[in-house]
Design an enzyme around this catalytic site. Structure first.
Site, PDB file in Angstrom:
ATOM      1  N   ARG A  77       0.904  -1.151   0.000  1.00  0.00           N
ATOM      2  CA  ARG A  77       0.000   0.000   0.000  1.00  0.00           C
ATOM      3  C   ARG A  77       0.941   1.198   0.000  1.00  0.00           C
ATOM      4  O   ARG A  77       1.526   1.522   1.022  1.00  0.00           O
ATOM      5  CB  ARG A  77      -0.877   0.005   1.250  1.00  0.00           C
ATOM      6  N   GLU A 108     -10.016  -0.999  -4.430  1.00  0.00           N
ATOM      7  CA  GLU A 108     -10.449   0.395  -4.585  1.00  0.00           C
ATOM      8  C   GLU A 108      -9.314   1.423  -4.658  1.00  0.00           C
ATOM      9  O   GLU A 108      -9.242   2.195  -5.615  1.00  0.00           O
ATOM     10  CB  GLU A 108     -11.256   0.739  -3.339  1.00  0.00           C
ATOM     11  N   ILE A 131     -10.496  -9.297  -1.628  1.00  0.00           N
ATOM     12  CA  ILE A 131     -11.369 -10.304  -1.003  1.00  0.00           C
ATOM     13  C   ILE A 131     -12.651  -9.663  -0.489  1.00  0.00           C
ATOM     14  O   ILE A 131     -13.658 -10.332  -0.322  1.00  0.00           O
ATOM     15  CB  ILE A 131     -10.658 -11.084   0.134  1.00  0.00           C
ATOM     16  N   ASP A 132     -12.608  -8.351  -0.224  1.00  0.00           N
ATOM     17  CA  ASP A 132     -13.770  -7.669   0.386  1.00  0.00           C
ATOM     18  C   ASP A 132     -14.955  -7.518  -0.570  1.00  0.00           C
ATOM     19  O   ASP A 132     -16.055  -7.225  -0.136  1.00  0.00           O
ATOM     20  CB  ASP A 132     -13.367  -6.262   0.848  1.00  0.00           C
ATOM     21  N   GLY A 175     -13.446  -6.990   6.042  1.00  0.00           N
ATOM     22  CA  GLY A 175     -14.435  -6.104   5.421  1.00  0.00           C
ATOM     23  C   GLY A 175     -14.474  -4.792   6.188  1.00  0.00           C
ATOM     24  O   GLY A 175     -15.291  -4.591   7.073  1.00  0.00           O
ATOM     25  N   ARG A 176     -13.506  -3.961   5.854  1.00  0.00           N
ATOM     26  CA  ARG A 176     -13.349  -2.671   6.542  1.00  0.00           C
ATOM     27  C   ARG A 176     -14.551  -1.767   6.322  1.00  0.00           C
ATOM     28  O   ARG A 176     -15.100  -1.202   7.239  1.00  0.00           O
ATOM     29  CB  ARG A 176     -12.108  -1.971   5.959  1.00  0.00           C
ATOM     30  N   LYS A 218     -32.348 -23.628  20.000  1.00  0.00           N
ATOM     31  CA  LYS A 218     -31.160 -23.837  19.155  1.00  0.00           C
ATOM     32  C   LYS A 218     -30.014 -24.384  20.003  1.00  0.00           C
ATOM     33  O   LYS A 218     -29.881 -24.035  21.175  1.00  0.00           O
ATOM     34  CB  LYS A 218     -30.761 -22.513  18.509  1.00  0.00           C
ATOM     35  N   HIS A 256      -6.135 -12.690   8.624  1.00  0.00           N
ATOM     36  CA  HIS A 256      -5.491 -12.843   7.309  1.00  0.00           C
ATOM     37  C   HIS A 256      -5.568 -14.255   6.728  1.00  0.00           C
ATOM     38  O   HIS A 256      -5.195 -14.454   5.574  1.00  0.00           O
ATOM     39  CB  HIS A 256      -4.044 -12.357   7.372  1.00  0.00           C
ATOM     40  N   GLN A 258      -8.096 -15.376   5.769  1.00  0.00           N
ATOM     41  CA  GLN A 258      -9.055 -15.156   4.668  1.00  0.00           C
ATOM     42  C   GLN A 258      -8.373 -14.691   3.391  1.00  0.00           C
ATOM     43  O   GLN A 258      -8.948 -14.741   2.308  1.00  0.00           O
ATOM     44  CB  GLN A 258     -10.084 -14.099   5.073  1.00  0.00           C
TER      45      GLN A 258
HETATM   46  O1  F6P Z   1      -8.770  -4.676   1.750  1.00  0.00           O
HETATM   47  C1  F6P Z   1      -8.615  -5.984   2.095  1.00  0.00           C
HETATM   48  C2  F6P Z   1      -8.394  -6.164   3.555  1.00  0.00           C
HETATM   49  O2  F6P Z   1      -8.286  -7.543   3.712  1.00  0.00           O
HETATM   50  C3  F6P Z   1      -9.438  -5.571   4.507  1.00  0.00           C
HETATM   51  O3  F6P Z   1     -10.581  -6.328   4.665  1.00  0.00           O
HETATM   52  C4  F6P Z   1      -8.644  -5.442   5.776  1.00  0.00           C
HETATM   53  O4  F6P Z   1      -9.185  -4.442   6.592  1.00  0.00           O
HETATM   54  C5  F6P Z   1      -7.302  -5.073   5.278  1.00  0.00           C
HETATM   55  O5  F6P Z   1      -7.189  -5.598   3.980  1.00  0.00           O
HETATM   56  C6  F6P Z   1      -6.160  -5.541   6.136  1.00  0.00           C
HETATM   57  O6  F6P Z   1      -4.994  -5.052   5.588  1.00  0.00           O
HETATM   58  P1  F6P Z   1      -3.518  -5.375   6.047  1.00  0.00           P
HETATM   59  O7  F6P Z   1      -3.086  -6.583   5.320  1.00  0.00           O
HETATM   60  O8  F6P Z   1      -2.743  -4.181   5.655  1.00  0.00           O
HETATM   61  O9  F6P Z   1      -3.553  -5.624   7.522  1.00  0.00           O
END
Ligand code: F6P
Length: 326
Positions: A77, A108, A131-132, A175-176, A218, A256, A258
């Site tokens: 980033r 994005e 992934i989001d 999912g920020r 449940k 992570h 995910q």
């Molecule tokens: O944008 C993808 C994402 O996986 C977000 O869901 C999460 O908030 C962010 O990346 C985590 O980023 P990093 O790998 O910089 O901790």
């Protein structure tokens, strides 16, 4: 364009890695080569573009990567690239090697960077990789399906323990800003309640829902909390224990996990189609567009539209999670 020189394409991956990025890189390289273009891999996303970290990629360099998670090009980033001087340096580095066009694979923020370059006259095509699934203009981004399957596997395992011990499991998904993963996980994993950034829910309502599930007999409860919902998963767990909702609680933050893993067939296919179409776009003179899945086909969506819209979770499906939790 100088017709004596082959068209030269740069490809980079940017932002959070997503399974299927390698399949997209492979498709870009092989499609480019098929059309007689040269392809350079750019290391570390926009950081590598600014620093001129380029290496030629041939068909064999992208062999055996289709099934690999992460990105062989690495990613970042880049704060540097977001500044005008960073973009100026990047363009200078591209000119030094005669790079005619760029494929940017990312989410994005990365596509905003791509649009900035397009505005400065660079030929750019974006591929949504996140992934989001928070990128507007495509039904789904590369990586989302694999992440969804990872979540599903994890929740299925957690449910075994939850029902054996009569517990409520609070599971935090990524999912920020977008609740897509949480909502879809709510459906495919059978959650009692889903918390997402788009719909604020009070702790009291969560407690009522879980207590109600307990009263209805449940054996367990699954609570899916998107990381950007505004309620911390550990705080919510403590609050449910304090309110004595019937079930004891446990927390799992998937984190992570995910983001990694071998891409699903769906992601390999999507990434391959998008990589192929991205190169076709560049070679036919298009720029400032993103490949987007619309219906059955991959279309071109203007990057200007992509970055000026916010992709949110589907609220109809969000409502559906409540009905299916009976
Ligand atoms: O944008 C993808 C994402 O996986 C977000 O869901 C999460 O908030 C962010 O990346 C985590 O980023 P990093 O790998 O910089 O901790």
């Amino acid at each position: 364009m100088d017709i004596s020189k082959p068209f030269t394409i740069g490809v980079l991956t940017s932002g959070g890695d997503a399974p299927g990025m390698n399949a997209a890189i492979r498709a870009v390289v092989r499609t480019g080569m098929t059309h007689g273009a040269n392809v350079f891999g750019i290391t570390g996303g926009y950081e590598g573009l600014v620093a001129g970290e380029f290496r030629p990629l041939g068909a064999r360099d992208v062999g055996g990567i289709l099934q690999r998670g992460g990105t062989i090009l690495q990613t970042s980033r880049s704060a540097r690239f977001m500044e005008p001087h960073g973009q100026r340096d990047a363009i200078r580095k591209m000119n030094e090697v005669g790079m005619d066009g760029l494929v940017v694979i990312g989410g994005e923020g990365s596509l905003k960077g791509a649009y900035a370059l397009h505005q400065q006259g660079i030929k750019v095509v974006g591929i949504p990789g996140s992934i989001d699934n928070d990128v507007w203009g495509t039904n789904i981004s590369v990586g989302t399906d694999t992440a969804m399957n990872t979540i599903m596997e994890a929740v299925d395992k957690l449910r075994d323990t939850a029902s054996s011990h009569r517990r409520a499991f609070l599971i935090e998904t990524m999912g920020r800003n977008c609740g897509y993963l949480a909502v879809m996980a709510g459906i495919v994993c059978g959650a009692e309640i889903v918390l997402i950034p788009e719909v604020p829910v009070a702790v009291e309502e969560v407690a009522r829902t879980i207590e109600d599930a307990y009263m209805r007999g449940k054996t367990h409860a699954i609570i899916i909390n998107a990381e950007g919902s505004g309620i911390r998963t550990t705080d919510l767990s403590r609050a449910l224990e304090d309110k004595d909702v019937g079930f004891k609680t446990r927390v799992t933050i998937l984190g992570h996990i995910q983001r990694g893993g071998s891409p699903t067939a769906y992601d390999r296919l999507l990434a391959s189609r998008m990589g192929y179409k991205a190169v076709e776009a560049l070679l036919s003179g298009k720029s400032g567009v993103m490949t987007g899945l619309k219906g059955r086909g991959v279309d071109y969506v203007p990057l200007e539209d992509v970055i000026s819209h916010k992709r949110t979770a589907n609220l109809e499906y969000y409502e559906m999670t409540k009905t299916l939790a009976r």
